[in-house]
Design a protein around this motif. Structure first.
Motif, mmCIF file in Angstrom:
data_model
loop_
_atom_site.group_PDB
_atom_site.id
_atom_site.type_symbol
_atom_site.label_atom_id
_atom_site.label_comp_id
_atom_site.label_asym_id
_atom_site.label_seq_id
_atom_site.Cartn_x
_atom_site.Cartn_y
_atom_site.Cartn_z
ATOM 1 N N TRP A 150 -10.580 -2.331 2.474
ATOM 2 C CA TRP A 150 -10.007 -2.824 1.449
ATOM 3 C C TRP A 150 -9.768 -4.442 1.274
ATOM 4 C CZ3 TRP A 150 -4.755 -1.661 5.268
ATOM 5 C CH2 TRP A 150 -4.365 -0.232 4.854
ATOM 6 N N GLU A 175 -10.122 0.891 -2.242
ATOM 7 C CA GLU A 175 -11.875 0.672 -1.677
ATOM 8 C C GLU A 175 -11.724 1.796 0.088
ATOM 9 O OE1 GLU A 175 -15.036 -1.078 -1.881
ATOM 10 O OE2 GLU A 175 -13.552 -0.954 -4.277
ATOM 11 N N GLY A 176 -10.758 1.689 0.543
ATOM 12 C CA GLY A 176 -10.436 2.178 2.385
ATOM 13 C C GLY A 176 -9.338 3.392 1.773
ATOM 14 N N GLU A 177 -10.106 3.960 0.458
ATOM 15 C CA GLU A 177 -9.201 6.160 0.485
ATOM 16 C C GLU A 177 -10.341 6.585 0.832
ATOM 17 O OE1 GLU A 177 -6.495 6.744 0.050
ATOM 18 O OE2 GLU A 177 -5.750 4.558 -0.482
ATOM 19 N N LEU A 196 -7.935 -8.196 -1.360
ATOM 20 C CA LEU A 196 -7.452 -6.539 -0.698
ATOM 21 C C LEU A 196 -7.308 -5.898 -2.222
ATOM 22 C CD1 LEU A 196 -5.823 -8.997 1.571
ATOM 23 C CD2 LEU A 196 -6.043 -6.676 2.209
ATOM 24 N N ASN A 197 -7.965 -4.190 -2.577
ATOM 25 C CA ASN A 197 -7.389 -3.790 -2.911
ATOM 26 C C ASN A 197 -7.620 -1.957 -1.815
ATOM 27 O OD1 ASN A 197 -8.989 -1.031 -4.666
ATOM 28 N ND2 ASN A 197 -8.120 -2.029 -5.844
ATOM 29 N N PHE A 198 -6.605 -1.548 -1.864
ATOM 30 C CA PHE A 198 -7.165 -0.584 -1.270
ATOM 31 C C PHE A 198 -7.608 0.608 -1.604
ATOM 32 C CE2 PHE A 198 -2.773 -2.838 -1.233
ATOM 33 C CZ PHE A 198 -2.553 -3.033 0.231
ATOM 34 N N LYS A 255 0.682 -1.389 0.120
ATOM 35 C CA LYS A 255 -0.045 0.184 0.280
ATOM 36 C C LYS A 255 0.524 1.251 0.439
ATOM 37 C CE LYS A 255 -4.112 2.542 2.886
ATOM 38 N NZ LYS A 255 -3.539 3.488 1.966
ATOM 39 N N ASP A 313 -7.894 -1.580 8.253
ATOM 40 C CA ASP A 313 -8.726 -1.372 7.088
ATOM 41 C C ASP A 313 -9.877 -1.915 6.700
ATOM 42 O OD1 ASP A 313 -11.115 0.186 5.573
ATOM 43 O OD2 ASP A 313 -9.630 2.111 5.532
#
Length: 191
Positions: free
Chosen positions: A169, A188-190, A184-186, A141, A166
């Motif tokens: 993610w 998503e947590g932005e 996981l995909n970052f 990340k 988070d």
């Protein structure tokens, strides 16, 4: 071990003989590999794929077989780096479609970030007992190694699964016997 699908489907790849000093190698089972790649199959054509803790290279070779344009293999053990090279050569994979980095995963990730590399998929299958999951997630990340829609795929023990800092993610979790695979995909947590 064999390639499950794609161009090299059914072709055998070599594994390291079972010895006391290779007991930490726990290859991704064909069931897990087949399940993960059936999920990714429609998204592999032309992608960049990172096989972290590559072992024999089976996961990255599967990605190449299914259309990935380039795979970077990261493995710390020189014997396995040689085995990956041997497997790729036996399949006649063109050298421009892969890179093998033989060394510590943290240094490899830093090196890839310094070169500005971005990946569509990063598959990490670290030794379960080492507790590397938080560090892998944070490095991927913070170093920006995934494309915006890219996925970090973690293979982990079902009895002690990784929980991300988070939970936004976490795209999906799948269970296969004693193994859990987290996607996981970052972005998503932005905020």
């Amino acid at each position: 071990m064999r390639v499950v699908g794609g161009k090299y489907r059914g072709r055998r790849i070599k594994s390291m003989p079972k010895r006391a000093d290779t007991k930490l190698l726990r290859p991704t089972t064909e069931r897990v590999k087949e399940s993960v790649f059936s999920i990714l199959n429609n998204y592999l054509e032309g992608v960049k794929f990172l096989d972290l803790f590559a072992g024999t290279g089976a996961v990255g070779i599967e990605a190449l077989s299914r259309g990935a344009s380039k795979v970077v293999f990261v493995e710390n053990d020189r014997r396995f780096c040689n085995l990956i090279r041997e497997n790729l050569c036996s399949l006649r994979v063109p050298p421009e479609r892969y890179e093998i980095i033989c060394g510590d995963y943290t240094e490899a990730l830093k090196r890839l970030a310094k070169r500005g590399e971005k990946f569509d998929f990063i598959y990490a299958d670290p030794p379960y007992e080492k507790g590397y999951y938080t560090r892998i997630v944070n490095m991927v990340k913070n170093l920006g190694l995934l494309d915006e829609d890219g996925l970090l795929i973690l293979e982990e023990p079902k009895k002690n699964p990784f929980i991300p800092d988070d939970e936004r993610w976490l795209v999906e979790k799948r269970h296969y016997g004693t193994t859990t695979v987290s996607f996981l995909n970052f972005s998503e947590g932005e905020e």
